[in-house]
Structures are given as structure tokens and as C-alpha cells.
Design a protein around this motif. Structure first.
Motif, short mmCIF file in Angstrom:
data_model
loop_
_atom_site.label_atom_id
_atom_site.label_comp_id
_atom_site.label_asym_id
_atom_site.label_seq_id
_atom_site.Cartn_x
_atom_site.Cartn_y
_atom_site.Cartn_z
N TYR A 6 0.77 -1.09 -0.02
CA TYR A 6 -0.08 -0.01 -0.07
C TYR A 6 0.86 1.24 -0.01
O TYR A 6 0.64 2.32 0.75
CB TYR A 6 -0.90 0.08 1.12
CG TYR A 6 -1.79 -1.15 1.16
CD1 TYR A 6 -2.93 -1.56 0.36
CD2 TYR A 6 -1.51 -2.28 2.24
CE1 TYR A 6 -3.63 -2.61 0.47
CE2 TYR A 6 -2.22 -3.30 2.26
CZ TYR A 6 -3.41 -3.58 1.39
OH TYR A 6 -4.22 -4.72 1.33
N ILE A 7 2.06 1.29 -0.65
CA ILE A 7 2.65 2.52 -0.61
C ILE A 7 2.29 3.57 -1.70
O ILE A 7 1.47 3.32 -3.04
CB ILE A 7 4.10 2.16 -1.28
CG1 ILE A 7 4.12 1.47 -2.74
CG2 ILE A 7 4.95 1.37 -0.29
CD1 ILE A 7 5.72 1.48 -3.16
N THR A 8 2.27 4.85 -1.12
CA THR A 8 1.74 6.02 -1.89
C THR A 8 2.59 7.13 -1.75
O THR A 8 3.46 7.29 -0.73
CB THR A 8 0.42 6.51 -1.36
OG1 THR A 8 -0.64 5.32 -1.48
CG2 THR A 8 -0.19 7.83 -2.01
N LYS A 9 2.68 7.87 -3.13
CA LYS A 9 3.91 8.91 -3.12
C LYS A 9 3.24 10.21 -3.86
O LYS A 9 2.62 9.83 -5.03
CB LYS A 9 5.23 8.59 -3.59
CG LYS A 9 5.95 9.67 -3.83
CD LYS A 9 6.46 10.25 -2.37
CE LYS A 9 7.63 11.10 -2.39
NZ LYS A 9 8.29 11.43 -1.04
N SER A 10 3.08 11.36 -3.32
CA SER A 10 2.78 12.49 -4.22
C SER A 10 3.78 13.53 -3.90
O SER A 10 4.45 13.42 -2.87
CB SER A 10 1.36 13.14 -3.91
OG SER A 10 1.27 13.58 -2.36
N TYR A 11 3.82 14.37 -4.89
CA TYR A 11 4.85 15.57 -4.85
C TYR A 11 4.03 17.00 -4.90
O TYR A 11 3.23 17.24 -5.34
CB TYR A 11 5.66 15.48 -6.14
CG TYR A 11 6.66 14.25 -6.25
CD1 TYR A 11 7.86 14.16 -5.41
CD2 TYR A 11 6.43 13.09 -6.96
CE1 TYR A 11 8.59 13.13 -5.46
CE2 TYR A 11 7.17 12.09 -7.11
CZ TYR A 11 8.41 12.23 -6.35
OH TYR A 11 9.33 10.92 -6.31
N LYS A 14 0.28 17.51 -5.05
CA LYS A 14 -0.63 17.44 -6.24
C LYS A 14 -1.03 15.93 -6.34
O LYS A 14 -1.05 15.13 -5.46
CB LYS A 14 0.22 18.11 -7.26
CG LYS A 14 0.39 19.43 -7.07
CD LYS A 14 1.03 20.01 -8.37
CE LYS A 14 1.32 21.61 -8.02
NZ LYS A 14 2.06 22.26 -8.98
N GLY A 15 -1.31 15.52 -7.64
CA GLY A 15 -1.65 14.18 -7.93
C GLY A 15 -0.68 13.36 -7.43
O GLY A 15 0.51 13.46 -7.35
N LYS A 16 -1.05 12.13 -7.14
CA LYS A 16 -0.07 10.98 -6.73
C LYS A 16 0.58 10.31 -7.86
O LYS A 16 0.09 9.88 -8.83
CB LYS A 16 -1.27 9.91 -6.01
CG LYS A 16 -1.80 10.28 -4.84
CD LYS A 16 -2.67 9.49 -4.24
CE LYS A 16 -3.64 9.91 -3.02
NZ LYS A 16 -4.33 8.88 -2.65
N ASP A 210 -1.09 3.82 -10.96
CA ASP A 210 -2.01 2.83 -10.63
C ASP A 210 -1.42 1.52 -11.18
O ASP A 210 -0.97 1.23 -12.39
CB ASP A 210 -3.27 2.70 -11.05
CG ASP A 210 -4.17 3.82 -10.23
OD1 ASP A 210 -3.92 3.87 -9.11
OD2 ASP A 210 -4.77 4.54 -10.71
N ILE A 211 -1.36 0.10 -10.58
CA ILE A 211 -1.05 -1.17 -11.10
C ILE A 211 -2.20 -1.32 -11.78
O ILE A 211 -3.26 -1.81 -11.28
CB ILE A 211 -0.56 -2.04 -9.97
CG1 ILE A 211 0.61 -1.46 -9.43
CG2 ILE A 211 -0.40 -3.48 -10.78
CD1 ILE A 211 1.75 -1.54 -10.14
N LEU A 212 -2.17 -1.55 -13.17
CA LEU A 212 -3.31 -1.90 -13.99
C LEU A 212 -3.39 -3.51 -14.36
O LEU A 212 -4.48 -4.18 -14.31
CB LEU A 212 -3.14 -1.57 -15.67
CG LEU A 212 -2.94 -0.05 -15.57
CD1 LEU A 212 -2.81 0.57 -16.87
CD2 LEU A 212 -4.30 0.78 -15.16
N PHE A 213 -2.13 -4.02 -14.09
CA PHE A 213 -2.08 -5.61 -14.18
C PHE A 213 -0.79 -6.05 -13.49
O PHE A 213 0.22 -5.43 -13.48
CB PHE A 213 -2.09 -6.03 -15.77
CG PHE A 213 -1.67 -7.66 -15.69
CD1 PHE A 213 -2.95 -8.29 -15.81
CD2 PHE A 213 -0.55 -8.32 -16.08
CE1 PHE A 213 -2.64 -9.89 -15.90
CE2 PHE A 213 -0.35 -9.42 -16.19
CZ PHE A 213 -1.53 -10.29 -16.00
#
Length: 241
Positions: A6-11, A14-16, A210-213
Motif C-alpha cells: 500500500y505505498i503512496t507518493k505524491s509531490y 498534487k496528484g499521486k 496505479d497497477i493495471l495488471f
């Protein structure tokens, strides 16, 4: 083994750049990380290696938390960045010895590894020259050699084939197969989808964070009920986003 939870990073708020990504890369497999430019590949890799800090989530290398136990975590992997323009004033051999010192590789063992890597990458005659005199492909090779000097369990390679001549590219792919066959982990990003299709046990496709596949190429064909190549499936997946 690499575990992203569940890693998340935004700069700049703004958008992730990376949004809630969860992945497990097992020992014994070559794992391809694919995505268009700006998709979040390099940001993910920078978080994996501790260069960037995730806003949330955890990353483990062979069970060691990159944030909580960074020294032990970083001993588990070798990282080839997307640019080889590092330590240009050093000679090739000085750079390899510096890397061996960093990872406490004993002198007799490092000598043996430098000779083996120099032979495999056809760099034996260039090691006494300064890195700034090297071509782009030679710089790429010396960085790869430095990463492999301590024989890390986990390889993290960001576009490692860029700039390599066909012989060196073949050598690196052969070494990736050998590493995985020994039960160890290879994680690499690439734009060359034909290589990923032939080389990888599994792939993940990321777009806009996002991971699409994530899965095998065969699973991708089954999921999308298509016998298209990885290249065409990739373009379909990322083109409609």
C-alpha cells in the motif's frame, strides 16, 4: 523477496505519482516493471531503494523494513539507476573497489569478482581508465559491475539495457536468468516490451501511479481474451487511461 504494501507518493501535494501500490516479487523470478513515461516506475524504485520516502505504506527487502531497518535492508539489494553518470573522476577499478569497500567485500573475493565481471562485460582493458572517458554503454557496464560486486540477493535494475551493445545486453540477460535460477530476485523496469515478454516470469504494468495488471504474460492474454503480443496488450491497457 520484495514486498510493497500500500505505498503512496505524491509531490507538492498534487496528484499521486504512486497510488496505493501493493506488489510481492518472489525469489527465483525475473519480474518486469512496465509503464509509459511518467507512469510511476522510477518513483516506485526510488522508494524501494530508500532514495525517496513513501507518504504511506511499507517496503521490505527479504523481510527487512526499508524505513525501520535501512542498513540491513540496503545490504539485501543492488541498484542500477536509470543514469550511469556517477563518480566520473574515478577510474573504473577505483570505483569497483569503492563499492566493494562499502559492502565489506574481502579483498581476495573482490579481486576474483572484478576479474569475472570484467571478463563477462569485456571491460578488462578499460578498468585503469577514468570513467569520464567511457562511452555511455561502458558507463552502464561499470555501474552494473559495481552493483554486483557484493553479490546481492535482490537486483533492482532501472532500464539496465539502455546503451548496452548487443553482446553486453545478452550477457546481462544471461546473468539475470542465472540469478533467478539460484532462487534470488530480479526486479527490472524496461521500455523494451519484446525483452520483457521473452525474459520475465511475471510483469506488472503501472500507469498514472496505479497497477493495471500483475501476473504472467499468459494470464494477461487469458484475462483480456486475446492472443496479442505483450506490446499490443500494453498499448491497449495504457492507451485508454
Amino acid at each position: 523477496m520484495i514486498e510493497l504494501s500500500y505505498i503512496t507518493k505524491s509531490y507538492n501535494g498534487k496528484g499521486k505519482a504512486v497510488d496505493n501500490v501493493t506488489l510481492t516479487v518472489n525469489g527465483g523470478e525475473i519480474f518486469g516493471f512496465l509503464g509509459p513515461n511518467g507512469a510511476g516506475k522510477t518513483t516506485t524504485i526510488k522508494m524501494m531503494t530508500g532514495i525517496a520516502k513513501p507518504d504511506k505504506g511499507t517496503i521490505r527487502m527479504n523481510g527487512y523494513d526499508v524505513a525501520a531497518d535501512p542498513i540491513q535492508a540496503k545490504k539485501q539489494f543492488g541498484y542500477v539507476p536509470d543514469s550511469p553518470d556517477l563518480f566520473l573522476r574515478l577510474k573504473g577499478l577505483e570505483y569497483l573497489n569503492f563499492m566493494a569497500d562499502m559492502y565489506e567485500v574481502p579483498k581476495p573475493l573482490r579481486k576474483e569478482r572484478i576479474e569475472t565481471l570484467g571478463r563477462r562485460f569485456d571491460m578488462e582493458q578499460a578498468l585503469s581508465d577514468p570513467i569520464q572517458s567511457y562511452s555511455h554503454g561502458m558507463r552502464q557496464k561499470i555501474v552494473i559491475m559495481g552493483v554486483l560486486i557484493h553479490d546481492p540477493e535482490v537486483w533492482i535494475l532501472d532500464e539496465p539495457l539502455t546503451g548496452l551493445d548487443p553482446k553486453s545486453s545478452y550477457t546481462l540477460k544471461e546473468m539475470m536468468r542465472e540469478h533467478a535460477a539460484a532462487g534470488k530476485t530480479v526486479f527490472f523496469s524496461t521500455h523494451v516490451l519484446e525483452v520483457a515478454e521473452k525474459l520475465c516470469d511475471r510483469v506488472a504494468i503501472i500507469n498514472k501511479g496505479d497497477i493495471l495488471f500483475c501476473g504472467t504474460f499468459k494470464e494477461m492474454q487469458e484475462r483480456f481474451q486475446s492472443d496479442l503480443s505483450l506490446e499490443k496488450l500494453f498499448l491497449e491497457l495504457t492507451g485508454d487511461e
